[in-house]
Write an enzyme that holds these catalytic residues in place. Structure first.
Site, PDB file in Angstrom:
ATOM      1  N   ASN A   1      35.751  43.490  33.102  1.00  0.00           N
ATOM      2  CA  ASN A   1      36.588  42.286  33.175  1.00  0.00           C
ATOM      3  C   ASN A   1      36.931  41.753  31.795  1.00  0.00           C
ATOM      4  OD1 ASN A   1      36.909  41.495  36.087  1.00  0.00           O
ATOM      5  ND2 ASN A   1      34.691  41.783  36.017  1.00  0.00           N
TER       6      ASN A   1
ATOM      7  N   TYR B   1      34.905  50.317  33.482  1.00  0.00           N
ATOM      8  CA  TYR B   1      35.596  49.109  33.990  1.00  0.00           C
ATOM      9  C   TYR B   1      34.932  47.856  33.450  1.00  0.00           C
ATOM     10  CZ  TYR B   1      37.968  46.076  37.350  1.00  0.00           C
ATOM     11  OH  TYR B   1      38.751  45.110  37.939  1.00  0.00           O
TER      12      TYR B   1
ATOM     13  N   PHE C   1      26.467  38.116  37.602  1.00  0.00           N
ATOM     14  CA  PHE C   1      26.327  38.215  39.064  1.00  0.00           C
ATOM     15  C   PHE C   1      25.269  39.234  39.480  1.00  0.00           C
ATOM     16  CE2 PHE C   1      29.476  35.223  39.439  1.00  0.00           C
ATOM     17  CZ  PHE C   1      30.685  35.593  38.884  1.00  0.00           C
ATOM     18  N   ALA C   2      24.276  39.457  38.597  1.00  0.00           N
ATOM     19  CA  ALA C   2      23.181  40.377  38.962  1.00  0.00           C
ATOM     20  C   ALA C   2      22.525  39.887  40.254  1.00  0.00           C
ATOM     21  CB  ALA C   2      22.179  40.455  37.831  1.00  0.00           C
TER      22      ALA C   2
ATOM     23  N   SER D   1      40.712  41.122  41.246  1.00  0.00           N
ATOM     24  CA  SER D   1      41.255  41.952  40.156  1.00  0.00           C
ATOM     25  C   SER D   1      42.646  42.490  40.385  1.00  0.00           C
ATOM     26  CB  SER D   1      40.306  43.121  39.889  1.00  0.00           C
ATOM     27  OG  SER D   1      39.150  42.612  39.297  1.00  0.00           O
TER      28      SER D   1
ATOM     29  N   ASN E   1      30.564  41.354  48.461  1.00  0.00           N
ATOM     30  CA  ASN E   1      29.168  41.808  48.292  1.00  0.00           C
ATOM     31  C   ASN E   1      28.711  42.601  49.505  1.00  0.00           C
ATOM     32  OD1 ASN E   1      26.795  42.119  46.780  1.00  0.00           O
ATOM     33  ND2 ASN E   1      25.806  40.389  47.813  1.00  0.00           N
TER      34      ASN E   1
END
Ligand code: HEL
Length: 349
Positions: A161, A159, A120-121, A62, A327
């Site tokens: 994307n 926030y 992306f859970a 980001s 992660n």
């Protein structure tokens, strides 16, 4: 007031700690009015065990949002874009609410759901499902619009994307070029960022680079080599590749007024509180450090790579740090210590 000298002993200690918390390697570079200081710990490749190095390119996630915001503020300077106009004026029919303005997008106050929360859970299977995929911007916006919005336009910071995917669509509509071309013509070439590239949808990082490792959700499981991916799920929200040197040059140029007008930079610095130490402007974060110094830049989290890249108010001192894992919240939090070492100097007992 002049900043205290950087604490390189402390910085090296933070990088070493990162390698004990799950990052195979970590690098950092400080540019301070021409003086360059670097540090590195660990490896850039788990197979060859090669040492990681500040010459290595990496995915900046980001931090890309700051590049996208700069292009749009340059368009504001050129009177081709109005921050307080509805997005609908430029991209008619795209969004379901004409009240969403360009400023809402760039300050994460639009309320548009962040499709990566669902995507992306499950970190590894979610990544494997999209790592070779190519999305259109519209497909990504559609993924978001399947979900309820998080807030009314302008009502809260959330926030997403999605905001910077729409920003990419604005860049392409208003410049008539791809975002890659806009980054190259407006930022990369003028600043001679020789190691900053936008290669979407290619999956390879060209040139010398660190490999990035995605930590699995299951504790103790072997990290996944996430280096090669299209990053098509992010594009103008997160697909640039760069180095510690180039990002220091970028944020230093931005804060010292070399990329936009003073008026535009002032708009970027209209802050929305995020938490007790962080505020968000327009594609720009402000972090307030323990010593009372505020620094300006962005953070990045893309599979395999965590980035912090910040500069002082006058752009004279910059720090970029990279850990080649993701992660891993412990690593991401520990990395904040690189800012303290770089801008607050040695801790006074
Ligand atoms: C707000 C952030 C930290 S997250 C946001 C954006 N990155 C993403 O949205 C990707 C999220 C998935 C990344 C993945 N995580 C998972 O899969 C979790 N299940 C991992 O860690 O590799 C970026 O970059 N931003 C950082 C920013 O702006 O600092």
């Amino acid at each position: 007031a002049a900043l205290p000298a950087p604490d390189m002993t402390g910085l090296r200690a933070v990088l070493r700690t990162l390698t004990t918390q799950g990052a195979p390697g970590a690098i950092a570079r400080i540019d301070d009015r021409g003086t360059v200081r670097t540090a590195a710990a660990g490896i850039g490749d788990r197979t060859t065990r090669r040492a990681i190095d500040n010459a290595d390119r990496f995915r900046i996630g980001s931090v890309t949002k700051s590049f996208s915001a700069v292009v749009l503020l340059q368009l504001v300077d050129a009177h081709k874009l109005d921050l307080d106009s509805s997005v609908d004026r430029y991209l008619p029919g795209l969004l379901p609410d004409k009240r969403i303005t360009v400023r809402h997008l760039l300050s994460h106050r639009s309320g548009l759901y962040d499709y990566t929360n669902s995507m992306f859970a499950n970190s590894v299977s979610g990544f494997e499902a999209v790592r070779d995929k190519v999305f259109t911007y519209r497909q990504l916006v559609q993924l978001s619009l399947k979900h309820a919005r998080t807030n009314a336009p302008g009502a809260a910071y959330s926030y997403s994307n999605t905001n910077f995917v729409v920003a990419g669509m604005l860049i392409e509509k208003l410049t008539g070029h791809s975002v890659g071309t806009a980054y190259r013509d407006r930022i990369i070439k003028p600043l001679k960022l020789r190691d900053t590239v936008y290669v979407h949808p290619d999956t390879k990082i060209p040139g010398r680079h660190a490999r990035g490792y995605l930590t699995q959700d299951r504790a103790g499981a072997k990290p996944v080599d996430a280096t090669d991916q299209t990053v098509s799920w992010a594009q103008s929200a997160g697909a640039l590749i760069s180095t510690t040197h180039d990002l220091n040059t970028f944020f230093s140029a931005l804060l010292s007024g070399k990329l936009t007008s003073t008026a535009a930079l002032t708009q970027m610095e209209r802050w929305t509180p995020v938490n007790s130490t962080t505020r968000y402007g327009l594609g720009l974060r402000r972090r307030d450090l323990s010593c009372g110094v505020s620094v300006y830049g962005h953070t990045g989290a893309v599979q395999g790579f965590y980035t912090y890249s910040f500069t002082s108010k006058d752009g004279r001192r910059s720090l970029t740090a990279l850990a080649n894992t993701s992660n891993n919240g412990t690593v991401l939090n520990t990395m904040a210590g690189t800012l303290e070492s770089a801008f607050c100097g040695k801790r006074t007992r």
